[in-house]
Design a protein around this motif. Structure first.
Motif, PDB file in Angstrom:
ATOM      1  N   UNK A   5      90.507  68.319   4.342  1.00 52.98           N
ATOM      2  CA  UNK A   5      89.271  69.009   4.703  1.00 52.98           C
ATOM      3  C   UNK A   5      88.852  69.901   3.543  1.00 52.98           C
ATOM      4  N   UNK A   6      87.621  70.357   3.590  1.00 56.39           N
ATOM      5  CA  UNK A   6      87.108  71.241   2.553  1.00 56.39           C
ATOM      6  C   UNK A   6      86.106  72.214   3.122  1.00 56.39           C
ATOM      7  N   UNK A   7      85.614  73.114   2.270  1.00 54.84           N
ATOM      8  CA  UNK A   7      84.578  74.052   2.681  1.00 54.84           C
ATOM      9  C   UNK A   7      85.034  75.009   3.764  1.00 54.84           C
ATOM     10  N   UNK A   8      84.182  75.209   4.744  1.00 52.23           N
ATOM     11  CA  UNK A   8      84.460  76.149   5.839  1.00 52.23           C
ATOM     12  C   UNK A   8      85.678  75.702   6.634  1.00 52.23           C
ATOM     13  N   UNK A   9      85.821  74.401   6.834  1.00 49.36           N
ATOM     14  CA  UNK A   9      86.967  73.894   7.590  1.00 49.36           C
ATOM     15  C   UNK A   9      88.281  74.249   6.899  1.00 49.36           C
ATOM     16  N   UNK A  10      88.310  74.179   5.566  1.00 43.17           N
ATOM     17  CA  UNK A  10      89.513  74.534   4.821  1.00 43.17           C
ATOM     18  C   UNK A  10      89.804  76.026   4.938  1.00 43.17           C
ATOM     19  N   UNK A  11      88.763  76.852   4.834  1.00 42.57           N
ATOM     20  CA  UNK A  11      88.958  78.304   4.977  1.00 42.57           C
ATOM     21  C   UNK A  11      89.452  78.652   6.373  1.00 42.57           C
ATOM     22  N   UNK A  12      88.916  77.968   7.379  1.00 44.30           N
ATOM     23  CA  UNK A  12      89.364  78.202   8.749  1.00 44.30           C
ATOM     24  C   UNK A  12      90.826  77.823   8.909  1.00 44.30           C
ATOM     25  N   UNK A  13      91.193  76.692   8.347  1.00 47.38           N
ATOM     26  CA  UNK A  13      92.583  76.249   8.412  1.00 47.38           C
ATOM     27  C   UNK A  13      93.498  77.222   7.667  1.00 47.38           C
ATOM     28  N   UNK A  14      93.037  77.729   6.538  1.00 50.74           N
ATOM     29  CA  UNK A  14      93.820  78.708   5.775  1.00 50.74           C
ATOM     30  C   UNK A  14      94.041  79.979   6.587  1.00 50.74           C
ATOM     31  N   UNK A  15      93.005  80.411   7.300  1.00 54.46           N
ATOM     32  CA  UNK A  15      93.124  81.597   8.146  1.00 54.46           C
ATOM     33  C   UNK A  15      94.140  81.362   9.264  1.00 54.46           C
ATOM     34  N   UNK A  16      94.158  80.152   9.820  1.00 54.59           N
ATOM     35  CA  UNK A  16      95.090  79.846  10.903  1.00 54.59           C
ATOM     36  C   UNK A  16      96.542  79.876  10.430  1.00 54.59           C
ATOM     37  N   UNK A  17      96.782  79.529   9.168  1.00 59.37           N
ATOM     38  CA  UNK A  17      98.160  79.528   8.673  1.00 59.37           C
ATOM     39  C   UNK A  17      98.786  80.919   8.721  1.00 59.37           C
ATOM     40  N   UNK A  18      97.967  81.958   8.641  1.00 60.16           N
ATOM     41  CA  UNK A  18      98.502  83.323   8.673  1.00 60.16           C
ATOM     42  C   UNK A  18      99.266  83.580   9.961  1.00 60.16           C
ATOM     43  N   UNK A  19      98.757  83.062  11.075  1.00 63.14           N
ATOM     44  CA  UNK A  19      99.393  83.323  12.360  1.00 63.14           C
ATOM     45  C   UNK A  19     100.505  82.361  12.711  1.00 63.14           C
ATOM     46  N   UNK A  20     100.634  81.276  11.943  1.00 63.40           N
ATOM     47  CA  UNK A  20     101.639  80.276  12.278  1.00 63.40           C
ATOM     48  C   UNK A  20     102.746  80.215  11.230  1.00 63.40           C
ATOM     49  N   UNK A  21     102.380  80.219   9.961  1.00 66.14           N
ATOM     50  CA  UNK A  21     103.375  79.988   8.905  1.00 66.14           C
ATOM     51  C   UNK A  21     103.915  81.291   8.315  1.00 66.14           C
ATOM     52  N   UNK A  22     103.030  82.215   7.976  1.00 65.28           N
ATOM     53  CA  UNK A  22     103.437  83.373   7.174  1.00 65.28           C
ATOM     54  C   UNK A  22     103.818  84.597   7.986  1.00 65.28           C
ATOM     55  N   UNK A  23     103.767  84.484   9.285  1.00 60.17           N
ATOM     56  CA  UNK A  23     104.157  85.629  10.099  1.00 60.17           C
ATOM     57  C   UNK A  23     105.652  85.900   9.982  1.00 60.17           C
ATOM     58  N   UNK A  24     106.436  84.861   9.706  1.00 59.59           N
ATOM     59  CA  UNK A  24     107.881  85.045   9.579  1.00 59.59           C
ATOM     60  C   UNK A  24     108.220  85.833   8.318  1.00 59.59           C
TER      61      UNK A  24
END
Length: 753
Positions: A23-42
């Motif tokens: 994905x790209x554009x807004x969809x990529x930014x949205x996906x990047x934002x979602x990673x904060x709550x799933x991947x990097x919280x640990x």
């Protein structure tokens, strides 16, 4: 004579394969934002306990140079491991489906061949397993020789990553809740029950799925990283000289000066969660993970640690009992303190999400590769196939986590257990990455050697340090990992032996079903055991049914010999009964399954409509009804069909016989527009179909290996008959089928494996 119509209804849209999310554009930014709550919280909640992991609260205040050296070790560990090794390098080595983790690296080294669903529907062809190997092909390469050891190694790394799914909630939640004791010492005895209550809530909400949780949790994680960054910048003003920690020589001098190798155990806690970056790749994609880590996570963590170090140098003894909470700007009971406490608790709950989600992803991988029993998985996204929820795994994780929190009421014991699992997985990943660089990416040999010398050395340092903690708590993940790997290795071995048996015993229809000469219009078929071919465009009114019989062969040990008068020892006429039966092909390949051979051998009858059905899960959420089934007809024998069942990854396994019959009728009508009587008969006998699935009764085959044979045969019998057979009966292939159990017949097959 007119030309024949094709006996296949094409479904070109179903030939797609699962690929990495792009994905790209807004969809990529949205996906990047979602990673904060799933991947990097640990990894984002590590500042809660890292500095006290290096310098326990019960010990003296470390000297200024030691604090700077410790922070230097933390910063460069964050740079070398999560940033360079995982975010920059490891994400390059995802599978073609976009999956990551130790087992995905093994899949990349030994990828499975693409399934040939056209071959699955071929009932009179030969299985590939029957093609004799040349002498040259029996010589195995070094890569093939190390296949089994690498499988054990990757499964062990996978098992330890799954054990992290237990340890992460236990460590993170307990660390956050302990902040209550700083402000309210009277509730220190209630930390364990409060932690357990939070853990129950955490696992309960998993059923809502990764995407929904990400939209809920990512804003909290985003604010948490901003708070870490803000408080870190403020605390640095107490001692700006803390920036000397960016000099890597400070870290080296710390160990030269103190000669305290155990400090690495605390530093290791700063990079816990790194493995979640790679293991969660299937839930997102490489670009989104890199954007979120480099733009927010990494700078926030570095600033947070620098700020804590500056305050520890400035405040000394006053900050030692709980460095994170004591270095929050303002008074202990102030507004900012409780804001940070609230977000710390929320962030640790989210932190647990990273490893829980990674565990679900890894479970999906090993189940798909037949390395774990087929437990139920729920796909929670309409667009991303890798986002799954595994109910059984979820509740097992919750129970074990609660037990650990209750038993290890001492936080240091929990962190000891936590660090060993992390270090072992990191070392496993480095070795598999180096091998992939050479064999898969075809990079010059010097590249993987240098990679392993650098990152393998760093991982080995942490692993060696954590190994000393095995008697003090690290035995917990080691024990869980060994048990889980034992189950996965046993299931992998057993399933491969079963599939090998199935492939070896899969047969061409013409090799065990013969056709007698028919009276009447004999010019349309040949006599004996040759293949009769109908003129598909002629009228059906004068057509006489085939007379079929089951044959046993003798006089030759060649299973591919077409029967003739000199090879038949047993001949049983097969009556055609007016029913419809679906025989499921569990393993892939040409020919009919051993189940059908055994069925016709035991019951000398043949259903009027016989359907051999194979399954293909496609990389779309749902399949349109008109595209769900593709049908081939066996021209040699009447009423036998090969069918591929296409199912979307979010759909339940539910074969509807009436839909299959509709496709068969459509095919018969296309072949012969005058086949009204045949169509009517097919519909009449197919009103209530029977589903036939194999049930292998596995038995250990004796092996002859000289003097060790008795011991080896005893062990084979124990593992195959006493363990694997019982495990397989608990998790049958039909467990997740939606078809009523009243309509399923399990045909027992004695499988000597």
């Amino acid at each position: 004579m007119k030309s024949e119509l094709p006996a296949t209804i094409p479904v070109s849209t179903m030939q797609a394969k699962r690929t990495a999310l792009n994905v790209g554009g807004v969809a990529l930014l949205t996906l990047s934002f979602q990673t904060l709550g799933i991947i990097y919280s640990d990894i984002g909640t590590s500042p809660l306990y890292v500095l006290n992991g290096i310098w326990p609260s019960s010990g003296p205040v470390p000297p200024q140079e030691d604090i700077i050296g410790g922070l230097s070790a933390i910063i460069w560990s964050l740079t070398m491991l999560p940033l360079l090794k995982y975010v920059v390098i490891s994400l390059i080595f995802a599978t073609r489906e976009g999956e990551g983790g130790s087992f995905a690296l093994f899949q990349g080294l030994y990828p499975a061949s693409d399934p040939d669903h056209d071959a699955d529907r071929t009932l009179t062809g030969e299985s590939e397993s029957r093609v004799p190997l040349s002498n040259h092909s029996t010589r195995r390469s070094f890569k093939e020789k190390i296949r089994f050891p690498l499988l054990l190694w990757s499964l062990f790394g996978t098992a330890l990553t799954m054990s992290d799914g237990v340890l992460t909630p236990a460590v993170s939640v307990t660390s956050a809740v302990s902040g209550i004791a700083v402000a309210k010492p009277t509730v220190s005895s209630d930390i364990v029950p409060i932690s357990i209550a939070f853990i129950i809530v955490l696992f309960f909400v998993q059923q809502f799925g990764t995407s929904k949780l990400a939209f809920t949790l990512s804003p909290i994680a985003f604010l948490w990283f901003l708070l870490l960054m803000g408080t870190g910048i403020y605390n640095i003003t107490y001692f700006p000289g803390i920036f000397r920690a960016f000099d890597p020589s400070r870290a080296i001098m710390l160990f030269v000066r103190t000669k305290n190798y155990d400090l690495l155990n605390g530093i290791l806690l700063a990079v816990t969660g790194s493995e979640a970056i790679f293991a969660n790749l299937g839930q997102f994609n490489a670009a989104s993970i890199r954007i979120s880590f480099c733009s927010l996570t990494y700078p926030a963590l570095v600033l947070a640690y620098l700020g804590q170090g500056a305050r520890l140098i400035h405040d000394g003894e006053a900050a030692m009992d709980n460095i994170f909470y004591r270095t929050i700007p303002g008074p202990v009971n102030g507004a900012l303190y409780w804001i940070m406490f609230t977000f710390a608790v929320l962030a640790t709950l989210i932190a647990s999400q990273a490893m829980i989600t990674a565990t679900f992803s890894l479970t999906q991988q090993v189940i798909n590769l037949k390395s774990l029993p087929p437990i139920r998985m729920v796909h929670t996204s309409e667009t991303i196939q890798g986002q799954v929820y595994v109910p059984a795994v979820n509740w097992i994780l919750m129970i074990i986590t609660i037990i650990l929190v209750a038993v290890f009421d001492n936080l240091s014991s929990l962190t000891n257990a936590y660090g060993f699992a992390v270090a072992t997985v990191m070392l496993s990943t480095s070795g598999l990455l180096a091998i992939q660089m050479f064999y898969v990416k075809k990079w010059p040999i010097i590249v993987p050697i240098l990679f392993f010398l650098v990152w393998g050395f760093l991982d080995a340092l942490f692993w060696g340090s954590s190994l000393k903690k095995v008697p003090h708590g690290a035995w917990v993940p080691l024990m869980m990992g060994c048990i889980l790997e034992g189950i996965m290795v046993l299931w992998t071995w057993g399933k491969r032996l079963e599939d090998k048996f199935d492939g070896k015993n899969r047969m061409n229809l013409r090799h065990f079903i013969g056709v007698s000469p028919r009276s009447g219009r004999s010019s349309r078929c040949q006599s004996g055991f040759s293949t009769p071919i109908r003129n598909v465009q002629e009228d059906d009114e004068n057509y006489l049914p085939q007379n079929l019989f089951f044959v046993e062969k003798s006089g030759s040990h060649d299973p591919d010999m077409i029967p003739n008068e000199t090879t038949i020892t047993v001949r049983k006429d097969l009556a055609r009964i007016p029913v419809c039966a679906l025989f499921y092909k569990i393993a892939q390949g040409q020919g009919v399954p051993h189940t059908f051979v055994g069925f016709t051998r035991q019951w000398p009858a043949l259903p009027r409509v016989v359907i051999f059905l194979s399954v293909c899960v496609v990389p779309v959420a749902r399949v349109a009804p008109e595209d769900r089934y593709i049908v081939d007809k066996a021209r040699s024998l009447e009423g036998l069909y090969g069918v591929t069942y296409y199912i979307g990854f979010r759909e339940e396994f539910d074969v509807k016989a009436n839909e299959v019959v509709d496709k068969i009728v459509q095919l018969e009508s296309a072949i012969n527009p005058n086949a009204a009587s045949v169509v009517e008969e097919i519909r009449a006998v197919s009103k209530d179909a029977t589903h036939v699935a194999p049930h292998y009764h596995v038995m250990a085959k004796a092996v002859h290996t000289g003097f060790a044979a008795p011991v080896l045969n005893y062990l084979r019998k124990f593992f195959i008959e006493d363990l694997y057979r019982r495990l397989a009966s608990m998790f049958p292939e039909t467990a997740n089928w939606q078809t009523s159990s009243n309509k399923i017949i399990h045909v027992g097959v004695n499988a000597s494996i």
